[in-house]
Write an enzyme that holds these catalytic residues in place. Structure first.
Site, PDB file in Angstrom:
ATOM      1  CD  GLU A  25       9.335 -18.652 -34.067  1.00  0.00           C
ATOM      2  OE1 GLU A  25       8.663 -17.587 -34.072  1.00  0.00           O
ATOM      3  OE2 GLU A  25       9.463 -19.397 -35.047  1.00  0.00           O
ATOM      4  CE1 TYR A  32      10.356 -27.130 -31.854  1.00  0.00           C
ATOM      5  CE2 TYR A  32      10.551 -24.937 -32.819  1.00  0.00           C
ATOM      6  CZ  TYR A  32      10.812 -26.290 -32.865  1.00  0.00           C
ATOM      7  OH  TYR A  32      11.528 -26.808 -33.904  1.00  0.00           O
ATOM      8  CE1 TYR A  40       3.816 -28.515 -35.642  1.00  0.00           C
ATOM      9  CE2 TYR A  40       1.624 -27.548 -35.605  1.00  0.00           C
ATOM     10  CZ  TYR A  40       2.488 -28.582 -35.275  1.00  0.00           C
ATOM     11  OH  TYR A  40       2.021 -29.674 -34.578  1.00  0.00           O
ATOM     12  CB  SER A  41       8.699 -22.009 -37.947  1.00  0.00           C
ATOM     13  OG  SER A  41       8.976 -21.612 -36.622  1.00  0.00           O
ATOM     14  CB  CYS A 100      14.508 -21.505 -35.137  1.00  0.00           C
ATOM     15  SG  CYS A 100      12.755 -21.958 -35.245  1.00  0.00           S
TER      16      CYS A 100
END
Length: 451
Positions: free
Chosen positions: A449, A451, A227-228, A409
């Site tokens: 980044e 996911y 998790y960022s 992101c």
């Protein structure tokens, strides 16, 4: 010292109540008596005592105003108290002021100010002896400079993978709060975790979280989820001892059941969103360097593109550049431009924070939203993140040609649409998209980044 201060303050407040009652009926009963008195008439013992207390209040207020350690709110109260005392001192109708309750406010305000002087002095002494480890809030003028590199932009010692899957760090939840409205598509939570200063990280990095329990299919421990981090290295409380996560609860809607299937819910996201203060969280990392801020040139422009919880690293960026008293904030002269794509207004994340920064730094911070269920793009379709970015394509390409850094992101599904859009714009400008992108990556201006 604290007990003595509390005693004096209590005495002053009690005096205020005793000598200047605030009950309306009491004032009404003595209206004619008070208003008929003149400055030349002799004062009673009670009246002389009241005026003496007023002078004492004024003196205490003056001390508070001259004390740098006193909290701002107490100083403001003291200032008002001192102004009221000056009115009393210069008035020829001092006794008529009793009706307004002014003296009571003066004495009570000075009591608070006197306590503030002692507290402020104590804090000043503590700061000198404890290296200012005390917690401060977001409005504090205390510098956030104790977790900096030397110089602050040097990234040669960024912490990476300090805690592994086999030897995770155990943090404790400070708070878990839902941060979206009732009409948002799903639940998103802001989770603050205490690491006691033993898990340092930089803005743009991620924490790994290992949910408790084991997998049903093989009985093995759950794998780590990344998790960022949604705070600066100083944390939301700016002590350097906490970090925050922005987590969307993952659920699965079963078309056959016409309901959410709990057996297919996200294990880690649901664990985090269900945490309570004091719960333990096993963590790994910090991970990653691709999303770090290049701070050596303070005039660098940052273009930040996010969908949903992809906003997390940018909250750390923006707090570092505009909210906290950091070396980076003091030096920054560029422009940070945030694009956020969500379904509707209720799903906006941290909007109150962005609006406050925009208000204070209109030349250095820009904000654009893509609300897919509320806005239309230029073709009449839903407004997705790539459509909003395309509206400013010329300006963005110009910024990138001048050295700006662009960040992406969020869900990986955002990238095909964004890249198709950028390719179309590049070709319309006579640019070879692949070569253009290759150049950005080579100069480290391209950060992704997903996911």
């Amino acid at each position: 010292m604290v007990k003595f201060t509390a005693t004096v303050a209590a005495m002053l407040v009690a005096s205020a109540s005793a000598f200047a009652p605030s009950t309306t009926s009491h004032y009404a009963a003595r209206d004619r008596t008070v208003l008929s008195m003149t400055a030349e008439e002799p004062m009673s013992k009670r009246q002389r005592t009241l005026k003496h207390l007023t002078k004492v209040a004024g003196a205490l207020a003056s001390v508070a105003l001259a004390t740098g350690g006193a909290p701002p709110a107490a100083l403001a109260a003291a200032k008002k108290g001192k102004q009221a005392v000056e009115v009393v001192e210069s008035s020829n109708t001092f006794l008529t002021l009793l009706k307004s309750g002014t003296t009571k406010k003066v004495i009570a305000g000075a009591a608070a100010a006197y306590a503030a002087v002692a507290i402020g002095s104590k804090k000043s002494d503590d700061d000198q002896s404890t290296n200012s480890s005390e917690k401060t809030d977001a409005n504090s003028s205390t510098k956030q400079d104790f977790l900096e590199a030397e110089p602050y932009w040097d990234q040669s010692n960024v912490p990476v993978n300090v805690h592994s899957n086999k030897a995770p760090f155990t943090g404790k939840v400070v708070s878990t709060k839902r941060i979206v409205g009732p009409k948002a598509t799903g639940e998103t939570c802001h989770i603050v975790i205490d690491h006691n200063g033993d898990f340092p990280y930089w803005e743009g990095q991620s924490w790994g979280v290992i949910p408790p329990g084991v997998r049903e299919k093989d009985g093995k421990p759950h794998s780590v989820r990344l998790y960022s981090i949604a705070s600066s290295r100083y944390g939301d409380d700016m002590t350097g001892k906490t970090g925050s996560l922005c987590v969307r609860r993952a659920t699965y809607w079963c078309p056959e059941l016409q309901a959410e299937d709990p057996a297919k819910k996200g294990v880690c996201s649901n664990f985090l969103c269900d945490t309570q203060p004091g719960d333990e969280v096993k963590m790994t990392g910090p991970a990653g360097k691709v999303m770090l801020l290049p701070e050596e040139d303070p005039s660098t422009d940052y273009i930040m593109v996010a969908t949903g919880t992809g906003i997390a690293p940018y909250r750390g960026f923006i707090r570092r550049l505009f909210v906290e008293n950091t070396p980076a904030a003091n030096a920054y002269k560029g422009q940070a431009w945030l694009f956020l794509g969500v379904a509707n207004s209720d799903a906006l994340l941290y909007d109150d924070e962005w609006q406050e920064v925009k208000k204070k730094y209109p030349d250095n911070f820009r904000l654009d939203y893509a609300l897919s269920r509320e806005q239309e793009n230029k073709k009449g379709g839903k407004m997705y993140i790539q459509d909003k970015v395309e509206e400013y394509a010329d300006e963005i390409f110009e910024k990138l040609s001048n050295g700006a850094h662009i960040y992406f992101c969020g869900l990986k599904g955002m990238m095909p649409g964004i890249q198709d859009m950028l390719k179309g714009v590049a070709e319309s400008k006579g640019l070879d998209y692949d070569e253009w992108l290759k150049g950005l990556k080579k100069s480290k201006q391209w950060h992704v980044e997903v996911y």
